[in-house]
Design a protein around this motif. Structure first.
Motif, PDB file in Angstrom:
ATOM      1  N   ASN A 130      16.586   3.568  12.734  1.00  0.00           N
ATOM      2  CA  ASN A 130      16.307   2.610  13.813  1.00  0.00           C
ATOM      3  C   ASN A 130      17.425   1.567  13.841  1.00  0.00           C
ATOM      4  N   GLY A 131      17.337   0.650  14.778  1.00  0.00           N
ATOM      5  CA  GLY A 131      18.389  -0.355  14.922  1.00  0.00           C
ATOM      6  C   GLY A 131      18.478  -1.277  13.720  1.00  0.00           C
ATOM      7  N   LEU A 132      17.333  -1.652  13.166  1.00  0.00           N
ATOM      8  CA  LEU A 132      17.354  -2.535  12.005  1.00  0.00           C
ATOM      9  C   LEU A 132      18.028  -1.840  10.812  1.00  0.00           C
ATOM     10  N   ALA A 133      17.792  -0.540  10.679  1.00  0.00           N
ATOM     11  CA  ALA A 133      18.449   0.214   9.599  1.00  0.00           C
ATOM     12  C   ALA A 133      19.969   0.187   9.785  1.00  0.00           C
ATOM     13  N   ALA A 163      29.766  -5.611  14.821  1.00  0.00           N
ATOM     14  CA  ALA A 163      29.127  -6.132  16.036  1.00  0.00           C
ATOM     15  C   ALA A 163      27.921  -5.297  16.430  1.00  0.00           C
ATOM     16  N   ASP A 164      26.836  -5.999  16.760  1.00  0.00           N
ATOM     17  CA  ASP A 164      25.640  -5.365  17.322  1.00  0.00           C
ATOM     18  C   ASP A 164      25.831  -5.336  18.836  1.00  0.00           C
ATOM     19  N   ASN A 165      26.065  -4.149  19.368  1.00  0.00           N
ATOM     20  CA  ASN A 165      26.365  -3.998  20.797  1.00  0.00           C
ATOM     21  C   ASN A 165      25.224  -3.369  21.584  1.00  0.00           C
ATOM     22  N   ALA A 190      19.657   2.508  19.127  1.00  0.00           N
ATOM     23  CA  ALA A 190      19.578   3.606  20.096  1.00  0.00           C
ATOM     24  C   ALA A 190      18.173   3.705  20.671  1.00  0.00           C
ATOM     25  N   THR A 191      17.248   3.031  19.996  1.00  0.00           N
ATOM     26  CA  THR A 191      15.871   2.864  20.484  1.00  0.00           C
ATOM     27  C   THR A 191      15.853   2.341  21.920  1.00  0.00           C
ATOM     28  N   LYS A 192      16.830   1.535  22.281  1.00  0.00           N
ATOM     29  CA  LYS A 192      16.828   0.857  23.570  1.00  0.00           C
ATOM     30  C   LYS A 192      17.367   1.788  24.668  1.00  0.00           C
ATOM     31  N   TYR A 193      18.532   1.496  25.237  1.00  0.00           N
ATOM     32  CA  TYR A 193      18.978   2.266  26.405  1.00  0.00           C
ATOM     33  C   TYR A 193      19.399   3.703  26.080  1.00  0.00           C
TER      34      TYR A 193
HETATM   35  C1  LIG Z   1      15.883  -3.981  19.063  1.00  0.00           C
HETATM   36  C2  LIG Z   1      17.108  -4.481  18.453  1.00  0.00           C
HETATM   37  C3  LIG Z   1      17.462  -4.104  17.164  1.00  0.00           C
HETATM   38  C4  LIG Z   1      16.549  -3.296  16.283  1.00  0.00           C
HETATM   39  O1  LIG Z   1      16.317  -2.014  16.743  1.00  0.00           O
HETATM   40  P1  LIG Z   1      15.038  -1.183  16.263  1.00  0.00           P
HETATM   41  O2  LIG Z   1      15.348   0.195  16.659  1.00  0.00           O
HETATM   42  O3  LIG Z   1      13.867  -1.801  16.946  1.00  0.00           O
HETATM   43  O4  LIG Z   1      14.960  -1.350  14.771  1.00  0.00           O
HETATM   44  C5  LIG Z   1      18.669  -4.546  16.672  1.00  0.00           C
HETATM   45  N1  LIG Z   1      19.486  -5.335  17.393  1.00  0.00           N
HETATM   46  C6  LIG Z   1      19.157  -5.736  18.633  1.00  0.00           C
HETATM   47  C7  LIG Z   1      20.096  -6.607  19.384  1.00  0.00           C
HETATM   48  C8  LIG Z   1      17.964  -5.324  19.205  1.00  0.00           C
HETATM   49  O5  LIG Z   1      17.631  -5.740  20.421  1.00  0.00           O
END
Ligand SMILES: *Cc1c(COP(=O)(O)O)cnc(C)c1O
Length: 386
Positions: A81-84, A178-180, A202-205
């Motif tokens: 996930n994104g946090l990982a 960077a968190d993009n 990648a959970t998002k878009y």
């Molecule tokens: C949602 C989000 C994350 C975390 O992603 P998950 O898949 O929910 O763990 C990280 N960075 C940003 C900017 C986010 O919006």
């Protein structure tokens, strides 16, 4: 190749898979080898060697290759996930005595990881004003191991001058992470701006349909080994089914983003004109203080922004949110549907104040007709006011 062409062709090799357009789902833990020597001979098999499921399968590699080529990086690791992705990229540089620079606007779980786990490992995190730009040079110390960016800031949408930050950090041999997630690989080419390690939820878009949890970390050649080792040490792996969904999401990322950006701009412009609204924090609007910076560095805008209501809406914001019918109330974003949530970004800041005029809503604009979304907001405002 342009992004739209890459989205269609990256990570695909139909003739390697019986002519199938999409790389199939390869499920496995164990892989059987004909001889002990072939099992032991990792080197001669190259990158796509599949020896054990945890390290990836052809489906994983296809997804990772597609993301790496879109990002313009060397290689990509898919993580759960994104946090990982945040945790692995920071772990790669963590050591006792290390100093880490994080923007004050950072995604709150990333802040928690720094203040808790990383502190217990002996890493000192300093939070900096997100609009610091070249001024980051004054914060670098001999112990600084990385400068982290997130642009625009989670919930508050400050755009960071990443090229200026990277130039200052690189002058001291310090990498930039960077968190993009907001920009996606479609609207930002992070490595061209000087980023060394780029991460996304990648959970998002990328997933795009609110049914996938995944993260990606892409590094340049210099930093790939450190990232790859951290992902390995943490034991992260992603199921081939999820990688398949990630690839499927990528194919339509461009059309979804263009449509959602258009809708978001229309909704945001309407909101800006309403008497109930004090400000709309969306870099795609000319009124945003970082609009020029956004225009310089980004190819487009995600459909996620914040709306500051006037102070008198403090007591009515709950009624407003509850009366919306087309905006779902929930976490995350990046799917095809519109969402609304209340923002409390000021609460977690430690280096800079963030003082909005009144209550703040975060809107994620989906692919609904924007006129229907505007009508829903309009009826929500009147319902909450009465
Ligand atoms: C949602 C989000 C994350 C975390 O992603 P998950 O898949 O929910 O763990 C990280 N960075 C940003 C900017 C986010 O919006």
């Amino acid at each position: 190749m342009k992004n739209d062409t890459l989205l269609v062709h990256a990570g695909r090799d139909p003739q390697a898979h019986a002519g199938m357009v999409n790389t199939p789902v390869f499920r496995t833990s164990t892989v059987i080898f004909p001889t002990l020597a072939s099992y032991q001979d990792r080197k001669s098999h190259g990158d796509k060697f599949v020896r054990y499921g945890r390290h990836g399968t052809p489906t994983t590699y296809a997804f990772e290759e597609a993301v790496a080529s879109l990002e313009g990086g060397y290689k990509t690791a898919a993580v759960p996930n994104g946090l990982a992705a945040i945790v692995a990229s920071l772990t790669a540089y963590a050591r006792p005595g290390a100093h880490l620079l994080m923007p004050d606007s950072v995604y709150t779980p990333a802040r928690r990881f720094c203040e808790g786990r990383l502190a217990s490992w002996g890493v000192r995190t300093e939070f900096y004003a997100p609009r610091i730009g070249a001024g980051i040079a004054g914060r670098l110390t001999p112990d600084t191991v990385a400068v982290y960016c997130e642009s625009p800031g989670s919930q508050t949408f400050e755009v960071q001058d990443i090229p200026a930050i990277a130039a200052a950090a690189h002058a001291r041999g310090i990498p930039v992470i960077a968190d993009n997630t907001w920009a996606t690989p479609y609207f930002l080419r992070p490595f061209e701006l000087g980023v060394d390690v780029s991460i996304h939820a990648a959970t998002k878009y990328i997933g795009g349909h609110s049914d996938l949890m995944m993260g990606v970390i892409t590094a340049n050649e210099t930093h790939w080994d450190a990232i790859h080792k951290a992902v390995d040490d943490l034991g992260y792996s992603v199921s081939p089914d999820d990688c398949y969904q990630g690839l499927r999401g990528l194919r339509t990322l461009g059309v979804r983003l263009r449509q959602q950006m258009g809708n978001a701009v229309e909704v945001a412009r309407w909101l800006e004109r309403q008497p109930q609204v004090a400000a709309v924090n969306y870099p795609a609007l000319e009124s945003h203080p970082d609009h020029a910076l956004w225009r310089r560095d980004f190819g487009g805008a995600a459909s996620l922004f914040a709306v500051e209501l006037r102070p008198e809406w403090g007591g009515r914001v709950q009624a407003l949110v509850d009366s919306l019918t087309l905006f779902g109330i929930g976490s995350s974003w990046g799917g095809y549907e519109s969402l609304v949530n209340l923002v409390q970004a000021g609460a977690s800041r430690t280096a800079t104040a963030w003082t909005p005029a009144g209550p703040v809503l975060r809107l994620h604009v989906g692919m609904e007709d924007p006129q229907d979304l505007i009508a829903d907001l309009k009826q929500g405002f009147s319902a909450a006011a009465s």
